[in-house]
Design an enzyme around this catalytic site. Structure first.
Site, PDB file in Angstrom:
ATOM      1  N   TYR A 215      -3.263  14.539 -13.549  1.00 31.72           N
ATOM      2  CA  TYR A 215      -4.363  13.570 -13.640  1.00 31.72           C
ATOM      3  C   TYR A 215      -5.732  14.232 -13.586  1.00 31.72           C
ATOM      4  CZ  TYR A 215      -0.682  10.652 -11.436  1.00 31.72           C
ATOM      5  OH  TYR A 215       0.476  10.016 -11.075  1.00 31.72           O
TER       6      TYR A 215
ATOM      7  N   ARG B 248      -0.661  16.609  -9.012  1.00 34.27           N
ATOM      8  CA  ARG B 248      -1.786  15.720  -9.321  1.00 34.27           C
ATOM      9  C   ARG B 248      -2.934  16.399 -10.061  1.00 34.27           C
ATOM     10  NH1 ARG B 248      -4.579  13.321  -6.214  1.00 34.27           N
ATOM     11  NH2 ARG B 248      -4.695  11.357  -7.334  1.00 34.27           N
TER      12      ARG B 248
ATOM     13  N   CYS C 270       4.477  29.588 -14.534  1.00 34.66           N
ATOM     14  CA  CYS C 270       4.156  30.106 -15.869  1.00 34.66           C
ATOM     15  C   CYS C 270       3.713  28.988 -16.796  1.00 34.66           C
ATOM     16  CB  CYS C 270       5.356  30.856 -16.423  1.00 34.66           C
ATOM     17  SG  CYS C 270       5.846  32.164 -15.305  1.00 34.66           S
TER      18      CYS C 270
ATOM     19  N   ARG D 281      -0.718   5.008  -1.323  1.00 31.82           N
ATOM     20  CA  ARG D 281      -1.715   6.068  -1.158  1.00 31.82           C
ATOM     21  C   ARG D 281      -2.625   5.874   0.058  1.00 31.82           C
ATOM     22  NH1 ARG D 281      -3.530   8.937  -5.558  1.00 31.82           N
ATOM     23  NH2 ARG D 281      -2.773   7.253  -6.895  1.00 31.82           N
TER      24      ARG D 281
ATOM     25  N   PRO E 195       0.823  -1.216   0.000  1.00 34.44           N
ATOM     26  CA  PRO E 195       0.000   0.000   0.000  1.00 34.44           C
ATOM     27  C   PRO E 195       0.854   1.262   0.000  1.00 34.44           C
ATOM     28  CG  PRO E 195       0.089  -0.920   2.208  1.00 34.44           C
ATOM     29  CD  PRO E 195       0.883  -1.852   1.324  1.00 34.44           C
TER      30      PRO E 195
HETATM   31  C1  LIG Z   1       2.761   2.481  -7.046  1.00 36.31           C
HETATM   32  C2  LIG Z   1       2.857   1.064  -6.666  1.00 36.31           C
HETATM   33  C3  LIG Z   1       2.243   0.629  -5.495  1.00 36.31           C
HETATM   34  C4  LIG Z   1       1.423   1.514  -4.583  1.00 36.31           C
HETATM   35  O1  LIG Z   1       0.246   1.948  -5.161  1.00 36.31           O
HETATM   36  P1  LIG Z   1      -0.794   2.771  -4.259  1.00 36.31           P
HETATM   37  O2  LIG Z   1      -1.915   3.022  -5.184  1.00 36.31           O
HETATM   38  O3  LIG Z   1      -0.137   4.023  -3.818  1.00 36.31           O
HETATM   39  O4  LIG Z   1      -1.179   1.898  -3.114  1.00 36.31           O
HETATM   40  C5  LIG Z   1       2.416  -0.701  -5.151  1.00 36.31           C
HETATM   41  N1  LIG Z   1       3.134  -1.554  -5.918  1.00 36.31           N
HETATM   42  C6  LIG Z   1       3.734  -1.153  -7.062  1.00 36.31           C
HETATM   43  C7  LIG Z   1       4.512  -2.124  -7.849  1.00 36.31           C
HETATM   44  C8  LIG Z   1       3.612   0.154  -7.473  1.00 36.31           C
HETATM   45  O5  LIG Z   1       4.187   0.547  -8.612  1.00 36.31           O
END
Ligand SMILES: *Cc1c(COP(=O)(O)O)cnc(C)c1O
Length: 418
Positions: free
Chosen positions: A316, A312, A342, A276, A274
């Protein structure tokens, strides 16, 4: 959920007014809540308690050393994607035996560094990478522990830029080629196959893509075991979504409840990655209003944080709640909250309904703890923001604001220009 709440008219970070921190440390300022970080981390360890597991925090979401140290102290590992992340992670005290290394473009230098550091395993993303790891491990006269990252061709139903588990993506080995790649890996002299890995994307707000992907992986795993491949680790990746606007994502407990029963009698150590979902809502970005500007047909609130601090929204089209640090009874307006950079793409919010704000007043950009500071840059020669950790009534600077001299630290003038 998180510990950034109003008390009366003032926004607090745990037991401290955000206003006080903004005045003390200046803005733009990232503020993290220690107790929220801990709570979110423990939500994972509690959910998977009773099943052998390692929580490998995805360092790219937030690579501040103090935050990594917090996870290290609580038994956490790391999911890394570069030599730089390996360096930071080791310095922060995370055990190499809990570090897994993904990424489609590992260099020889990075592979050597990881082998020397004795990390738990590489998550290998292609056949050619497998060959390179075998070669480099041969030079080192060691065996590299690997899992193959399998792309299960599952749609995580998230933003296209953060989906990774479909056939069209650059990530992982297509599931149809998995058996052949495991066969190749098993025959390699300097490679030791110990696991299987998948990660299908980020900001996933349903359990079903995780379940569907795991089911596909388990079918593969059973075939591998039948062929005598030892699979000790099953890495289900990260990707759990968070609340930004109105999402109601599952929590780690929901994930555990749905995934663990699928494993049945298969005895493996689970790895979860995990990012985010641990740090996202444990951090905010505080910014000061510099100017108000009446545009052609809308208002602009010009603040001192830009896309270099939080990319972000620009990258996105991501939504972040924006709250006044001190709430006032004022009339509601619709405005674009924009930075000083800018570029027309430099915005934190578009056509946002907000209470009228005055020059010099502070705003808090919520849910900014993940992919915030870690994606920040020096574009427009802007020193990177300071980061602070709040714990109850205490506050700690965990990254100094960069200075102007930091901006030219690595620049060199050739002699003929001197
Ligand atoms: C970015 C990534 C994560 C984490 O993703 P989250 O959405 O931030 O939980 C886990 N494993 C791999 C291989 C990633 O590239």
């Amino acid at each position: 959920m998180h510990l950034f709440q109003y008390r009366g008219s003032e926004l607090f970070a745990e037991d401290l007014p955000v206003m006080e921190l903004a005045e003390k440390y200046g803005t733009p300022l990232y503020i993290y809540s220690y107790n929220t970080l801990l709570r979110h981390f423990r939500a994972y360890t509690d959910a998977f308690n009773g099943y052998p597991h390692i929580i490998c925090f995805a360092v790219k979401a937030n690579s501040n050393s103090a935050i990594l140290r917090l996870f290290a102290k609580n038994g956490g590992g790391a999911d890394i994607v570069s030599g730089g992340e390996l360096y930071i992670t080791l310095k922060a005290g995370i055990s190499p035996r809990k570090i897994v290394y993904a990424g489609v473009g590992k260099t020889e230098e990075e592979i050597l560094f990881a082998l020397k550091s004795k990390i738990l395993m590489f998550n290998v993303e292609s056949e050619n990478e497998l060959r390179e790891i075998d070669r480099v491990a041969g030079i080192m006269k060691t065996r590299a522990a690997v899992a193959l990252r399998i792309n299960p061709d599952i749609d995580p139903e998230t933003h296209p830029y953060i989906a990774t588990g479909l056939r069209k993506h650059k990530f992982g080995i297509p599931i149809e080629d998995a058996l052949e790649n495991y066969r190749i890996a098993s025959r390699m002299r300097n490679v030791n196959v110990i696991g299987i890995h998948k990660h299908i994307g980020s900001q996933i707000t349903k359990v079903s893509p995780f379940v569907d992907a795991l089911k596909r992986i388990l079918i593969l795993m059973d075939k591998l075991i039948a062929q005598g491949v030892k699979i000790e680790y099953l890495n289900v990746g990260g990707g759990l979504g968070i609340f930004y606007r109105n999402e109601e994502p599952p929590v780690p407990k929901d994930l555990a409840k749905n995934l663990i029963p699928l494993l049945k009698e298969r005895r493996v150590t689970l790895i979860i990655e995990p990012g985010r979902s641990i740090v996202g809502n444990a951090g905010i970005l505080v910014t000061k209003t510099l100017f108000l500007k009446e545009g052609e047909d809308k208002e602009f609130i010009i603040v001192d944080a830009g896309m270099n601090d939080l990319i972000r929204p620009s990258l996105y089209d991501a939504y972040h709640h924006i709250l006044p640090v001190v709430r006032k009874k004022r009339k509601t307006i619709f405005a674009d909250v924009v930075g000083p950079i800018c570029e027309s793409g430099d915005f934190l919010a578009k056509d946002r309904e907000l209470k009228k704000i005055k020059q010099g007043e502070y705003l808090a950009v919520m849910s900014a703890g993940a992919y915030g500071f870690s994606m920040s840059s020096n574009y427009n020669s802007r020193p990177k923001a300071a980061e602070v950790m709040v714990k109850g009534r205490e506050h700690f600077l965990i990254r100094e604001r960069e200075t102007y001299s930091d901006l030219i630290r690595n620049d060199m003038i050739p002699p003929f220009l001197k």
